[in-house]
Design a protein around this motif. Structure first.
Motif, short mmCIF file in Angstrom:
data_model
loop_
_atom_site.label_atom_id
_atom_site.label_comp_id
_atom_site.label_asym_id
_atom_site.label_seq_id
_atom_site.Cartn_x
_atom_site.Cartn_y
_atom_site.Cartn_z
N ALA A 197 0.82 -1.21 0.00
CA ALA A 197 0.00 0.00 0.00
C ALA A 197 0.86 1.27 0.00
N VAL A 198 1.75 1.38 0.96
CA VAL A 198 2.59 2.59 1.07
C VAL A 198 3.65 2.60 -0.03
N GLY A 208 8.45 -9.18 -3.00
CA GLY A 208 8.66 -10.59 -2.72
C GLY A 208 8.15 -11.58 -3.76
N LYS A 255 4.83 -9.26 -8.44
CA LYS A 255 4.93 -7.91 -7.87
C LYS A 255 5.99 -7.09 -8.60
N TYR A 308 13.45 -9.94 -3.52
CA TYR A 308 14.39 -10.24 -2.42
C TYR A 308 14.38 -11.72 -2.06
N ASN A 322 10.25 0.19 4.34
CA ASN A 322 9.01 -0.35 4.89
C ASN A 322 9.22 -1.65 5.66
N TYR A 357 8.14 -7.62 12.78
CA TYR A 357 6.96 -7.54 13.65
C TYR A 357 6.60 -8.88 14.28
N LEU A 395 8.86 8.25 10.13
CA LEU A 395 7.66 8.90 9.61
C LEU A 395 6.56 8.91 10.66
N ASN A 444 -0.82 -9.92 -0.30
CA ASN A 444 -1.50 -8.74 -0.88
C ASN A 444 -0.63 -8.04 -1.91
N1 LIG Z 1 5.05 5.34 9.84
C1 LIG Z 1 3.76 5.24 9.62
O1 LIG Z 1 2.98 6.09 10.00
C2 LIG Z 1 3.26 4.07 8.83
C3 LIG Z 1 1.99 4.12 8.24
C4 LIG Z 1 1.58 3.03 7.45
C5 LIG Z 1 2.41 1.92 7.33
N2 LIG Z 1 3.62 1.92 7.95
C6 LIG Z 1 4.54 0.77 7.79
O2 LIG Z 1 4.82 0.68 6.40
C7 LIG Z 1 5.06 -0.68 6.06
C8 LIG Z 1 4.14 -1.06 4.89
O3 LIG Z 1 2.79 -0.97 5.33
P1 LIG Z 1 1.60 -1.21 4.29
O4 LIG Z 1 0.34 -0.88 5.00
O5 LIG Z 1 1.92 -0.51 3.03
O6 LIG Z 1 1.66 -2.79 4.09
P2 LIG Z 1 1.81 -3.53 2.71
O7 LIG Z 1 3.16 -3.17 2.16
O8 LIG Z 1 0.62 -3.31 1.88
O9 LIG Z 1 1.81 -5.06 3.15
C9 LIG Z 1 2.88 -5.61 3.81
C10 LIG Z 1 3.92 -6.18 2.80
O10 LIG Z 1 5.14 -6.36 3.51
C11 LIG Z 1 5.89 -7.35 2.85
N3 LIG Z 1 6.54 -8.23 3.84
C12 LIG Z 1 5.94 -9.03 4.74
N4 LIG Z 1 6.87 -9.68 5.47
C13 LIG Z 1 8.07 -9.27 4.99
C14 LIG Z 1 9.42 -9.59 5.31
N5 LIG Z 1 9.72 -10.47 6.29
N6 LIG Z 1 10.41 -8.99 4.62
C15 LIG Z 1 10.12 -8.11 3.64
N7 LIG Z 1 8.88 -7.76 3.28
C16 LIG Z 1 7.87 -8.34 3.96
C17 LIG Z 1 4.92 -8.18 1.99
O11 LIG Z 1 5.26 -7.97 0.63
P3 LIG Z 1 6.39 -8.85 -0.10
O12 LIG Z 1 5.67 -9.87 -0.94
O13 LIG Z 1 7.11 -7.84 -0.91
O14 LIG Z 1 7.22 -9.51 0.96
C18 LIG Z 1 3.56 -7.56 2.28
O15 LIG Z 1 2.75 -7.52 1.14
C19 LIG Z 1 4.83 -1.50 7.32
O16 LIG Z 1 6.06 -1.72 7.95
C20 LIG Z 1 3.97 -0.58 8.17
O17 LIG Z 1 4.08 -0.85 9.54
C21 LIG Z 1 4.06 2.96 8.71
#
Ligand SMILES: NC(=O)c1ccc[n+]([C@@H]2O[C@H](COP(=O)([O-])OP(=O)(O)OC[C@H]3O[C@@H](n4cnc5c(N)ncnc54)[C@H](OP(=O)(O)O)[C@@H]3O)[C@@H](O)[C@H]2O)c1
Length: 341
Positions: free
Chosen positions: A165-166, A186, A190, A206, A229, A257, A282, A332
């Motif tokens: 998403a982000v 991954g 994608k 990766y 991320n 996490y 952020l 996703n």
């Molecule tokens: N700072 C803030 O305010 C804020 C706000 C929103 C989100 N975030 C953070 O931004 C990040 C992305 O959030 P999102 O909502 O956009 O989620 P997202 O990217 O839509 O979904 C999570 C993705 O992370 C990847 N992933 C899962 N396990 C992994 C691993 N062990 N190593 C590498 N990649 C892995 C997966 O894609 P792959 O198939 O590519 O592995 C998965 O599709 C998260 O860490 C979240 O906590 C922070």
């Protein structure tokens, strides 16, 4: 006054059944059916239609007294969600108003216009866009790229979690700035999407290993902006190749996490002192005054076709826990939403 659109006479909910230990599981949630709540003075009853999940939600389920969003066993699972007001004791939010807020994993919720994150969805804005691009995920990408990374034409920008998403929004914002953009994700599917649809100059799967060599091949000379991320080994690989004057947008660390062992210590962290000009965690809600301008900027980009947003929609109330789990398994692509009506 209750509207005619109350469709069900039960209120399905998912409660927290157990504190997650390692991988999040469907058995960490309890399905229950309760009665529909009655709104009090000034409150509204919302029928939830769509729920947004994001990786940080697991953190609200674990024992953590430092997290103000921490939930207890037996609480309704929290999440940003959107729906329609079906009963209103507040003239400012009449029946039929589309709203969003921290409504959680439930069909019906009583809320108040002054509740944290409650807002009316503007006319003409699709519910999925309100929950994604104009809320946490889209705004965080905008903050990280436009205000922290600030890529310049020709600079090398690396984004991890790039097909999520982000990340997928961050990739496109960097591309619009004229940078050479590489996304890390991954799967081959994608990576193809990043290059063929979002305009990334390169993509790294990766899971095929040797991330260091792939970064070197696609970004000779080093990284100017890294949007992180995922944390862990991918962060370490990026730190190994940042160059003088680089900027680091620290968004999240999903790879850690579900880790129950010691936290990952990046061996390349000395490069931050040597080469990084600016590194920022952020913190979206430190920038609330800028949200209207950022939403307007992204609306313009969506309208002129320069910003795409992809929703990964799962159907069915019963799939709410599964939708959250998909983020950690990488199933996703784009923003994970669950339609529950
Ligand atoms: N700072 C803030 O305010 C804020 C706000 C929103 C989100 N975030 C953070 O931004 C990040 C992305 O959030 P999102 O909502 O956009 O989620 P997202 O990217 O839509 O979904 C999570 C993705 O992370 C990847 N992933 C899962 N396990 C992994 C691993 N062990 N190593 C590498 N990649 C892995 C997966 O894609 P792959 O198939 O590519 O592995 C998965 O599709 C998260 O860490 C979240 O906590 C922070």
């Amino acid at each position: 006054m209750r509207g005619t659109s109350v469709l069900k006479n039960i209120n399905r909910q998912f409660l927290i059944a157990a504190r997650p230990d390692g991988l999040l599981k469907e058995s960490d949630f309890d399905y229950v059916e309760t009665s529909i709540p009655e709104p009090g003075d000034g409150q509204v009853l919302v029928q939830v239609q769509m729920v947004a999940v994001e990786p940080a939600l697991r953190g609200t389920m674990v024992e953590d007294t430092n997290n103000p969003a921490n939930l207890q066993i037996g609480d309704v699972m929290g999440a940003l969600a959107a729906g329609e007001v079906v009963e209103s004791n507040n003239p400012d939010v009449p029946i039929g108003t589309r709203v969003q807020g921290l409504f959680g994993f439930a069909d019906y919720v009583v809320s108040h216009p002054k509740a944290f994150l409650f807002s009316v969805i503007p006319d003409g804005v699709p519910m999925e866009a309100a929950l994604y691009i104009f809320d946490t995920s889209g705004l965080t990408a905008y903050l990280g790229m436009a205000h922290v990374g600030k890529p310049q034409p020709g600079e090398n920008v690396l984004v991890s979690g790039a097909a999520g998403a982000v990340g997928s929004i961050a990739v496109q914002l960097a591309k619009q700035a004229g940078a050479n953009v590489v996304g890390i994700a991954g799967s081959a599917e994608k990576c193809d999407w990043l290059v063929n649809d979002l305009g990334a100059d390169g993509a790294i799967n990766y899971k095929l290993g040797d991330i260091d060599a792939q970064i070197t091949a696609l970004m000779p000379g080093g990284i100017d902006v890294y949007f992180d991320n995922v944390g862990g080994e991918i962060l370490n690989a990026a730190l190994g190749q940042i160059r003088l004057g680089s900027r680091l947008a620290m968004c999240g660390r999903i790879s850690e996490y579900e880790n129950t062992g010691p936290a990952y210590e990046p061996s390349n962290s000395a490069n931050i002192i040597k080469f990084c000009r600016h590194m920022e965690r952020l913190m979206l809600f430190d920038h609330q005054d800028k949200f209207p301008a950022w939403r307007e900027a992204m609306t313009t980009m969506i309208d002129d076709g320069s910003l795409q947003y992809r929703v990964d929609m799962l159907d069915g109330f019963e799939n709410l826990p599964r939708g959250l789990i998909r983020l950690y398994t990488g199933e996703n692509i784009g923003k994970q939403l669950i339609s529950i009506t």
